[in-house]
Write a protein that holds these residues in place. Structure first.
Motif, PDB file in Angstrom:
ATOM      1  N   LYS A 160      29.136 -13.153  57.660  1.00 34.96           N
ATOM      2  CA  LYS A 160      28.977 -11.807  57.092  1.00 34.96           C
ATOM      3  C   LYS A 160      30.276 -11.021  57.269  1.00 34.96           C
ATOM      4  N   ILE A 161      30.564 -10.153  56.311  1.00 41.56           N
ATOM      5  CA  ILE A 161      31.771  -9.323  56.360  1.00 41.56           C
ATOM      6  C   ILE A 161      31.511  -8.148  57.299  1.00 41.56           C
TER       7      ILE A 161
ATOM      8  N   MET B 277      26.108  -9.377  51.615  1.00 36.52           N
ATOM      9  CA  MET B 277      27.197 -10.121  52.263  1.00 36.52           C
ATOM     10  C   MET B 277      27.790  -9.380  53.454  1.00 36.52           C
ATOM     11  N   LEU B 278      27.282  -8.176  53.716  1.00 34.25           N
ATOM     12  CA  LEU B 278      27.844  -7.328  54.765  1.00 34.25           C
ATOM     13  C   LEU B 278      27.027  -7.407  56.049  1.00 34.25           C
TER      14      LEU B 278
ATOM     15  N   MET C 184      31.319  -6.707  43.640  1.00 33.82           N
ATOM     16  CA  MET C 184      31.731  -5.300  43.633  1.00 33.82           C
ATOM     17  C   MET C 184      32.286  -4.907  42.267  1.00 33.82           C
TER      18      MET C 184
ATOM     19  N   THR D 260      23.889  -7.533  45.635  1.00 32.45           N
ATOM     20  CA  THR D 260      24.505  -8.803  46.040  1.00 32.45           C
ATOM     21  C   THR D 260      25.634  -8.557  47.029  1.00 32.45           C
ATOM     22  N   ALA D 261      26.500  -7.590  46.724  1.00 31.34           N
ATOM     23  CA  ALA D 261      27.618  -7.279  47.622  1.00 31.34           C
ATOM     24  C   ALA D 261      27.095  -6.841  48.985  1.00 31.34           C
ATOM     25  N   ARG D 262      26.086  -5.978  49.008  1.00 32.37           N
ATOM     26  CA  ARG D 262      25.527  -5.479  50.270  1.00 32.37           C
ATOM     27  C   ARG D 262      24.960  -6.623  51.111  1.00 32.37           C
TER      28      ARG D 262
ATOM     29  N   GLN E 279      33.687 -16.946  49.854  1.00 33.25           N
ATOM     30  CA  GLN E 279      32.748 -15.859  50.141  1.00 33.25           C
ATOM     31  C   GLN E 279      33.354 -14.502  49.771  1.00 33.25           C
ATOM     32  N   ILE E 280      34.622 -14.312  50.090  1.00 33.30           N
ATOM     33  CA  ILE E 280      35.281 -13.042  49.763  1.00 33.30           C
ATOM     34  C   ILE E 280      35.446 -12.906  48.245  1.00 33.30           C
TER      35      ILE E 280
ATOM     36  N   TYR F  46      32.140 -11.749  46.978  1.00 31.91           N
ATOM     37  CA  TYR F  46      31.919 -10.341  47.316  1.00 31.91           C
ATOM     38  C   TYR F  46      32.697  -9.436  46.367  1.00 31.91           C
TER      39      TYR F  46
ATOM     40  N   GLN G 299      36.640  -4.321  56.244  1.00 31.44           N
ATOM     41  CA  GLN G 299      37.568  -4.451  55.126  1.00 31.44           C
ATOM     42  C   GLN G 299      38.618  -3.359  55.258  1.00 31.44           C
TER      43      GLN G 299
END
Length: 192
Positions: free
Chosen positions: A170-171, A89-90, A78, A85-87, A70-71, A74, A174
């Motif tokens: 979900k992240i 995952m947050l 980015m 797509t990145a958003r 998953q990371i 992400y 960071q």
């Protein structure tokens, strides 16, 4: 020599069972001073028909995705500037802490902060590690940065460590450490 026996409802894939066995081995070695080769993990599958809780037959919960994958996804989003797509995952309330930029809350804030620092930056990964700490999954990514300074000069081999926290897939956080400022300072000294 630790022996760990786990019972699972049938339905988990071989890969998921192996991930669990590796995680149980790692957990044992964290507490007991044993070589991983000395840790035995046995996973027994229980047929769904042979299991009830609360008087009802149950279906196993789906396994979680590999947090390192998953990371990676992400970070790839980015790097490709696929912000949507990145958003996705947050988690709500996500926060990023970069050197000299703590408390960033949006990817757009990060991009604006980074814009005067370099034209682009990419990562070469050495390692990903994940572990569980209570309800949070902690993931570390390590490696080196490469890219171009604002004047177009290339840079490479700048060390970095990214630490992520995830909850419910979900992240949530960071934290980033790298040697970019040190590298810039050394370049400035070399040119003076």
């Amino acid at each position: 020599m630790p022996v760990i026996e786990a019972h699972l409802l049938e339905g988990y894939s071989e890969d998921e069972r192996q991930r669990l066995a590796r995680a149980l081995t790692d957990a044992a070695c964290l507490v007991i001073p044993a070589n991983p080769d000395a840790v035995t993990v046995m996973i027994r599958e229980v047929p769904k028909a042979n299991y009830m809780r609360g008087g009802k037959t149950r279906t196993p919960a789906p396994a979680r995705s590999d947090p390192c994958d998953q990371i990676r996804a992400y970070l790839a989003a980015m790097e490709a500037r696929n912000i949507g797509t990145a958003r996705s995952m947050l988690a709500e309330g996500f926060v990023m802490n970069f050197p000299a930029a703590p408390g960033l809350r949006t990817l757009e804030e990060l991009i604006a902060w980074a814009k005067p620092r370099y034209r682009f930056v990419k990562k070469a990964y050495d390692n990903f590690e994940a572990f569980q700490q209570g309800q949070a999954t902690i993931i570390y990514a390590t490696g080196t940065l490469y890219g171009e300074w604002p004047d177009g000069t290339a840079f490479e081999n700048i060390r970095f460590i990214d630490r992520f926290e995830m909850s419910d897939g979900k992240i949530t956080r960071q934290d980033v450490w790298n040697d970019m400022a040190e590298t810039k300072a050394n370049l400035a000294r070399a040119h003076n």
